[in-house]
Design a protein around this motif. Structure first.
Motif, PDB file in Angstrom:
ATOM      1  N   LEU A 115      -0.246 114.558 -63.108  1.00  0.00           N
ATOM      2  CA  LEU A 115      -0.223 115.637 -64.093  1.00  0.00           C
ATOM      3  C   LEU A 115       0.555 115.216 -65.338  1.00  0.00           C
ATOM      4  N   LEU A 116       1.607 114.448 -65.153  1.00  0.00           N
ATOM      5  CA  LEU A 116       2.382 113.949 -66.290  1.00  0.00           C
ATOM      6  C   LEU A 116       1.513 113.078 -67.186  1.00  0.00           C
ATOM      7  N   SER A 117       0.687 112.239 -66.572  1.00  0.00           N
ATOM      8  CA  SER A 117      -0.232 111.398 -67.341  1.00  0.00           C
ATOM      9  C   SER A 117      -1.204 112.249 -68.146  1.00  0.00           C
ATOM     10  N   ALA A 118      -1.679 113.343 -67.540  1.00  0.00           N
ATOM     11  CA  ALA A 118      -2.589 114.253 -68.245  1.00  0.00           C
ATOM     12  C   ALA A 118      -1.887 114.919 -69.428  1.00  0.00           C
ATOM     13  N   CYS A 119      -0.600 115.220 -69.274  1.00  0.00           N
ATOM     14  CA  CYS A 119       0.178 115.801 -70.378  1.00  0.00           C
ATOM     15  C   CYS A 119       0.227 114.836 -71.550  1.00  0.00           C
ATOM     16  N   LYS A 120       0.398 113.554 -71.220  1.00  0.00           N
ATOM     17  CA  LYS A 120       0.451 112.537 -72.273  1.00  0.00           C
ATOM     18  C   LYS A 120      -0.889 112.437 -72.993  1.00  0.00           C
TER      19      LYS A 120
ATOM     20  N   PRO B 297       3.915 118.558 -52.211  1.00  0.00           N
ATOM     21  CA  PRO B 297       3.570 117.612 -53.287  1.00  0.00           C
ATOM     22  C   PRO B 297       4.496 116.402 -53.282  1.00  0.00           C
ATOM     23  N   ASP B 298       3.934 115.240 -53.592  1.00  0.00           N
ATOM     24  CA  ASP B 298       4.744 114.033 -53.700  1.00  0.00           C
ATOM     25  C   ASP B 298       4.866 113.622 -55.169  1.00  0.00           C
ATOM     26  N   ALA B 299       5.561 112.536 -55.417  1.00  0.00           N
ATOM     27  CA  ALA B 299       5.775 112.089 -56.789  1.00  0.00           C
ATOM     28  C   ALA B 299       4.465 111.702 -57.463  1.00  0.00           C
ATOM     29  N   ALA B 300       3.536 111.144 -56.692  1.00  0.00           N
ATOM     30  CA  ALA B 300       2.274 110.666 -57.267  1.00  0.00           C
ATOM     31  C   ALA B 300       1.461 111.796 -57.897  1.00  0.00           C
ATOM     32  N   ILE B 301       1.435 112.951 -57.249  1.00  0.00           N
ATOM     33  CA  ILE B 301       0.630 114.048 -57.791  1.00  0.00           C
ATOM     34  C   ILE B 301       1.266 114.619 -59.059  1.00  0.00           C
ATOM     35  N   TRP B 302       2.610 114.685 -59.078  1.00  0.00           N
ATOM     36  CA  TRP B 302       3.290 115.133 -60.295  1.00  0.00           C
ATOM     37  C   TRP B 302       3.083 114.116 -61.422  1.00  0.00           C
TER      38      TRP B 302
ATOM     39  N   VAL C  60      -6.170 117.316 -59.258  1.00  0.00           N
ATOM     40  CA  VAL C  60      -5.249 117.474 -60.394  1.00  0.00           C
ATOM     41  C   VAL C  60      -5.641 116.513 -61.514  1.00  0.00           C
ATOM     42  N   ASP C  61      -6.036 115.304 -61.134  1.00  0.00           N
ATOM     43  CA  ASP C  61      -6.496 114.329 -62.123  1.00  0.00           C
ATOM     44  C   ASP C  61      -7.756 114.828 -62.816  1.00  0.00           C
ATOM     45  N   LEU C  62      -8.679 115.373 -62.032  1.00  0.00           N
ATOM     46  CA  LEU C  62      -9.930 115.902 -62.581  1.00  0.00           C
ATOM     47  C   LEU C  62      -9.664 117.038 -63.562  1.00  0.00           C
ATOM     48  N   LEU C  63      -8.804 117.968 -63.163  1.00  0.00           N
ATOM     49  CA  LEU C  63      -8.481 119.101 -64.040  1.00  0.00           C
ATOM     50  C   LEU C  63      -7.708 118.648 -65.268  1.00  0.00           C
ATOM     51  N   GLY C  64      -6.763 117.729 -65.052  1.00  0.00           N
ATOM     52  CA  GLY C  64      -5.950 117.239 -66.166  1.00  0.00           C
ATOM     53  C   GLY C  64      -6.776 116.538 -67.214  1.00  0.00           C
ATOM     54  N   ARG C  65      -7.695 115.687 -66.771  1.00  0.00           N
ATOM     55  CA  ARG C  65      -8.553 114.964 -67.715  1.00  0.00           C
ATOM     56  C   ARG C  65      -9.490 115.918 -68.456  1.00  0.00           C
ATOM     57  N   SER C  66      -9.768 117.063 -67.844  1.00  0.00           N
ATOM     58  CA  SER C  66     -10.635 118.068 -68.479  1.00  0.00           C
ATOM     59  C   SER C  66      -9.848 119.000 -69.400  1.00  0.00           C
ATOM     60  N   GLY C  67      -8.528 118.792 -69.478  1.00  0.00           N
ATOM     61  CA  GLY C  67      -7.689 119.610 -70.347  1.00  0.00           C
ATOM     62  C   GLY C  67      -7.192 120.893 -69.701  1.00  0.00           C
TER      63      GLY C  67
ATOM     64  N   LEU D  22      -4.653 121.902 -67.879  1.00  0.00           N
ATOM     65  CA  LEU D  22      -3.339 121.520 -67.374  1.00  0.00           C
ATOM     66  C   LEU D  22      -2.669 122.644 -66.594  1.00  0.00           C
ATOM     67  N   SER D  23      -2.759 123.853 -67.072  1.00  0.00           N
ATOM     68  CA  SER D  23      -2.142 124.985 -66.369  1.00  0.00           C
ATOM     69  C   SER D  23      -2.775 125.187 -65.001  1.00  0.00           C
ATOM     70  N   GLU D  24      -4.093 125.042 -64.948  1.00  0.00           N
ATOM     71  CA  GLU D  24      -4.802 125.177 -63.678  1.00  0.00           C
ATOM     72  C   GLU D  24      -4.384 124.068 -62.709  1.00  0.00           C
ATOM     73  N   ALA D  25      -4.187 122.874 -63.249  1.00  0.00           N
ATOM     74  CA  ALA D  25      -3.756 121.747 -62.420  1.00  0.00           C
ATOM     75  C   ALA D  25      -2.352 121.984 -61.867  1.00  0.00           C
ATOM     76  N   GLU D  26      -1.448 122.495 -62.706  1.00  0.00           N
ATOM     77  CA  GLU D  26      -0.088 122.766 -62.245  1.00  0.00           C
ATOM     78  C   GLU D  26      -0.079 123.869 -61.199  1.00  0.00           C
ATOM     79  N   ASP D  27      -0.892 124.896 -61.419  1.00  0.00           N
ATOM     80  CA  ASP D  27      -0.980 125.992 -60.437  1.00  0.00           C
ATOM     81  C   ASP D  27      -1.462 125.470 -59.089  1.00  0.00           C
ATOM     82  N   MET D  28      -2.399 124.528 -59.117  1.00  0.00           N
ATOM     83  CA  MET D  28      -2.911 123.965 -57.874  1.00  0.00           C
ATOM     84  C   MET D  28      -1.799 123.240 -57.107  1.00  0.00           C
ATOM     85  N   ILE D  29      -0.978 122.468 -57.830  1.00  0.00           N
ATOM     86  CA  ILE D  29       0.116 121.743 -57.177  1.00  0.00           C
ATOM     87  C   ILE D  29       1.097 122.720 -56.533  1.00  0.00           C
ATOM     88  N   ARG D  30       1.450 123.752 -57.270  1.00  0.00           N
ATOM     89  CA  ARG D  30       2.485 124.678 -56.791  1.00  0.00           C
ATOM     90  C   ARG D  30       1.984 125.606 -55.684  1.00  0.00           C
TER      91      ARG D  30
END
Length: 295
Positions: free
Chosen positions: A104-109, A96-101, A73-80, A82-90
């Motif tokens: 993704l929140l950090s990537a949104c920022k 999923p735990d708080a850390a993975i969400w 998720v970090d890898l996908l998020g840093r690459s922009g 974000l939708s793919e990263a969220e789909d992976m979590i869901r």
């Protein structure tokens, strides 16, 4: 060694060592792949990271844990992506735990996706209602989008729920003595000298580069000059010979302003500055950082 390369931002070296392992017939385990995925996420190696994640299960028969998914998720998020990263979590097969969400929140920022940040922050706070870093990330995401009313509402929610922001603390050792600095720490016996030196240093580097830029709400709330790591660097420069490496530990992730300032300081003072923050190592030399400004 693979993990060490990953923490120091040497992704290519980590992958090369893994390939050497394979060549010698050594068996990789879950920890090996976790270190490799971490290395890829912190070095922008998206394609290689995806290959390794697929190899882990299909070729090595290892089931990915939530930590492996977090790296992806970090890898996908840093690459922009974000939708793919969220789909992976869901869609992942582990809860999923708080850390993975939060990842993704950090990537949104980083990608200035305020609407998505609001939705993801709700997932984090559902699991960890008192997590201050999630509020800060959400506030900064709104700030990057110029949504100052939303920023105020986030800070108000923190106050109403009595959520306290974890203070930044930095440590360094000089002559066998450990010195600790907190943000705007006026209790250090040399505070006035440190403050005076730091003002002169910041003025000097601002002549060479525009360091104080794109300040988020977290930085605007406090005086950037008094971040704990800046106080620590100033103290070290005051008390060590020119050219001696400076090594600092910090409990939180280094902010963008301090990161930019340290790049300039390493060039202006011809110093090597090593910072171990809450995530990784940063080696500043000759105006550059080992992370390639990708952290």
């Amino acid at each position: 060694m693979i993990a060490a390369y990953a923490f120091h931002g040497q992704g290519e070296e980590a992958i090369h060592l893994f390939e050497e392992m394979q060549g010698r017939g050594l068996e990789a385990n879950e920890v090996t792949f976790l270190s490799l995925l971490y290395a890829c996420s912190h070095c922008g190696l998206r394609k290689k990271g995806m290959e390794l994640f697929e190899m882990m299960e299909k070729q090595c028969g290892l089931k990915p844990s939530v930590q492996h998914y977090t790296c992806m998720v970090d890898l996908l998020g840093r690459s922009g992506c974000l939708s793919e990263a969220e789909d992976m979590i869901r869609s992942m097969r582990v809860k999923p735990d708080a850390a993975i969400w939060k990842t993704l929140l950090s990537a949104c920022k980083i990608n200035k996706e305020a609407d998505m940040a609001q939705r993801i922050a709700e997932e984090v706070l559902r699991l960890q209602p008192q997590d201050s870093s999630s509020y800060v990330l959400l506030a900064n995401a709104h700030a990057s989008a110029g949504r100052w009313k939303d920023v105020s509402e986030v800070w108000k929610a923190m106050r109403d729920k009595n959520v306290k922001k974890e203070p930044g603390v930095s440590w360094l050792e000089i002559k066998n003595q450990v010195h600790q600095f907190c943000m705007s720490d006026k209790y250090h016996p040399e505070y006035e000298k440190i403050e005076s030196y730091l003002k002169e240093l910041i003025a000097e580097i601002k002549k060479k580069a525009s360091v104080l830029h794109d300040m988020g709400v977290e930085e605007k709330e406090y005086n950037l000059t008094h971040h704990s790591e800046k106080l620590a660097v100033a103290f070290a420069l005051m008390h060590t010979p020119p050219g001696m490496p400076i090594r600092i530990m910090k409990n939180l992730r280094i902010c963008g302003d301090c990161h930019a300032a340290f790049r300039c300081i390493s060039e202006v003072r011809n110093s090597e500055i090593v910072v171990r923050d809450g995530s990784r190592f940063h080696h500043f030399r000759n105006g550059k950082c080992s992370c390639g400004d990708y952290w």
